[in-house]
Design an enzyme around this catalytic site. Sequence first.
Site, PDB file in Angstrom:
ATOM      1  N   PHE A 136      -5.524   9.069 -46.228  1.00  0.00           N
ATOM      2  CA  PHE A 136      -5.085  10.085 -47.234  1.00  0.00           C
ATOM      3  C   PHE A 136      -6.662  11.015 -46.771  1.00  0.00           C
ATOM      4  CE2 PHE A 136      -6.497  12.718 -50.773  1.00  0.00           C
ATOM      5  CZ  PHE A 136      -4.306  12.592 -50.890  1.00  0.00           C
ATOM      6  N   ASP A 221     -14.128  10.407 -42.940  1.00  0.00           N
ATOM      7  CA  ASP A 221     -13.612  10.782 -44.179  1.00  0.00           C
ATOM      8  C   ASP A 221     -14.338   9.617 -45.120  1.00  0.00           C
ATOM      9  OD1 ASP A 221     -13.010  11.231 -46.486  1.00  0.00           O
ATOM     10  OD2 ASP A 221     -10.637  11.549 -45.810  1.00  0.00           O
ATOM     11  N   LYS A 250     -15.616  13.470 -53.955  1.00  0.00           N
ATOM     12  CA  LYS A 250     -16.201  12.169 -55.347  1.00  0.00           C
ATOM     13  C   LYS A 250     -17.156  12.337 -56.403  1.00  0.00           C
ATOM     14  CE  LYS A 250     -10.779  11.000 -54.505  1.00  0.00           C
ATOM     15  NZ  LYS A 250     -10.366  10.363 -53.663  1.00  0.00           N
TER      16      LYS A 250
HETATM   17  C1  LIG Z   1      -9.965  11.548 -53.091  1.00  0.00           C
HETATM   18  C2  LIG Z   1      -9.751  11.919 -51.168  1.00  0.00           C
HETATM   19  C3  LIG Z   1      -9.815  13.393 -50.359  1.00  0.00           C
HETATM   20  C4  LIG Z   1      -9.994  14.555 -51.054  1.00  0.00           C
HETATM   21  O1  LIG Z   1     -10.488  14.583 -52.181  1.00  0.00           O
HETATM   22  P1  LIG Z   1     -10.001  16.292 -53.328  1.00  0.00           P
HETATM   23  O2  LIG Z   1     -11.407  16.609 -53.620  1.00  0.00           O
HETATM   24  O3  LIG Z   1      -8.698  15.714 -53.668  1.00  0.00           O
HETATM   25  O4  LIG Z   1      -9.693  17.342 -52.384  1.00  0.00           O
HETATM   26  C5  LIG Z   1     -10.008  13.208 -49.114  1.00  0.00           C
HETATM   27  N1  LIG Z   1     -10.240  11.957 -48.333  1.00  0.00           N
HETATM   28  C6  LIG Z   1     -10.002  10.484 -49.039  1.00  0.00           C
HETATM   29  C7  LIG Z   1     -10.398   9.315 -48.834  1.00  0.00           C
HETATM   30  C8  LIG Z   1     -10.505  10.850 -50.422  1.00  0.00           C
HETATM   31  O5  LIG Z   1     -10.167   9.414 -50.795  1.00  0.00           O
END
Ligand SMILES: *Cc1c(COP(=O)(O)O)cnc(C)c1O
Length: 404
Positions: A136, A221, A250
């Site tokens: 994700f 990420d 986050k």
């Molecule tokens: C939450 C998340 C995102 C997206 O972040 P947003 O602030 O909602 O755009 C991208 N990568 C990972 C691994 C995430 O957990």
Amino acid sequence: MNTENIKLKEQADKVFIGTYARYPATMVEGDGCWLTDSDGRKYLDFLTGIAVCSLGHCHPEVTKAIQHQANKLVHVSNLYYTEPMTRLAEILVANSFAEKVFMANSGAEANEAAIKLARIHAAEGRFEIISLQGSFHGRTMATLAATGQPKFHKGFEPIPQGFLHAPFGDLPALEKMITDRTCAIICEPLQGEGGVRVLQREYLQGIRNLCDKHDLLLIFDEIQTGLGRTGTLFAYEQSEVTPDIMTLAKALANGLPIGAMLTTSKIAKSFVPGTHGSTFGGNPVASAAAVATLNVMLKECFLDDVKTQGKYFSAELQKLADQHPALLSGVRGVGLILGAVLTQAGITVGPDIVKRMFEKGFLMNFAGNLVLRFVPPLIVTKGEIDALIIGLSEVLAEYSAQSG
Ligand SMILES: *Cc1c(COP(=O)(O)O)cnc(C)c1O
């Protein structure tokens, strides 16, 4: 649900586009691991605004920093220098592999910056980025394309080109996808939304080796795994694999919107004035909150405590899995990002288990259609873990009785 909660739910449902199926609670106050709704009901929060308020709700140091900065200067754009954003970047650089930082406002934006940097840095004709199935990376069009879960793509075709998804855990299959068009590989050291799936150290090292062999950039990420969640400031530290680019968001400002993309000086040179930007990126108030957040996380013992509580919580969840083999097949995760893995029978009742927990005053979620996911504030106490375990044990007993 009582009167105050119902009133606001009805008003909200009239005016919001239905992108969320919200729980029937209006949250009005937060303190540490606890939330209070408009009827005065308390919830023990093991979802933490989706792994965001890692120091707990309304941490006094962060609140103080927000108040102080809001009184002084709220926004000027990136056309001028500001102190909080500079301090924040210095802390990130001092505590990671990176030498340079780009500030954004969210995870998706941080990943967009990483994708653009990887493409502009690559030689002519190289633009493809390989991610993993089950990953994700966000909801904007490019990060959606990078996300290796077809359910998120549905209805939004045509999906931007240049993104491939390799099967999870399969290095030879990943290498087969690399061509002279590939410029980068992006992955999460641990897939959060995909169901708390850990990428083993050897696997991450294998991905690093492929990047070196084929001259690709490795993007981690760490939007969910970074900032102490796994017991080290960044998850990559535990694998002894260093990425070329890392994205954060986050938990970075403990609840204010912020994102960051980090890299080395050499790669950063590919971005020059005009290649990328953000009006709000590195906003002084959000940055001040982030500096305060990092100062707490970098205090002696903070990260050790995350490891200790994580081990305890994991062992307690494992006991529940042993007691309810019809529903739970095991526990996985690192530090304080843990998943109780559901069996086939468990998966069918997963959403109901989460709903029952909500009714009993515990917040958690069902991730990747596979696991009950727990991402409590990193300041969670043993007593709070015990309370969650007791609640979950009661709910599992209800469903075990039904399925047995
Ligand atoms: C939450 C998340 C995102 C997206 O972040 P947003 O602030 O909602 O755009 C991208 N990568 C990972 C691994 C995430 O957990």
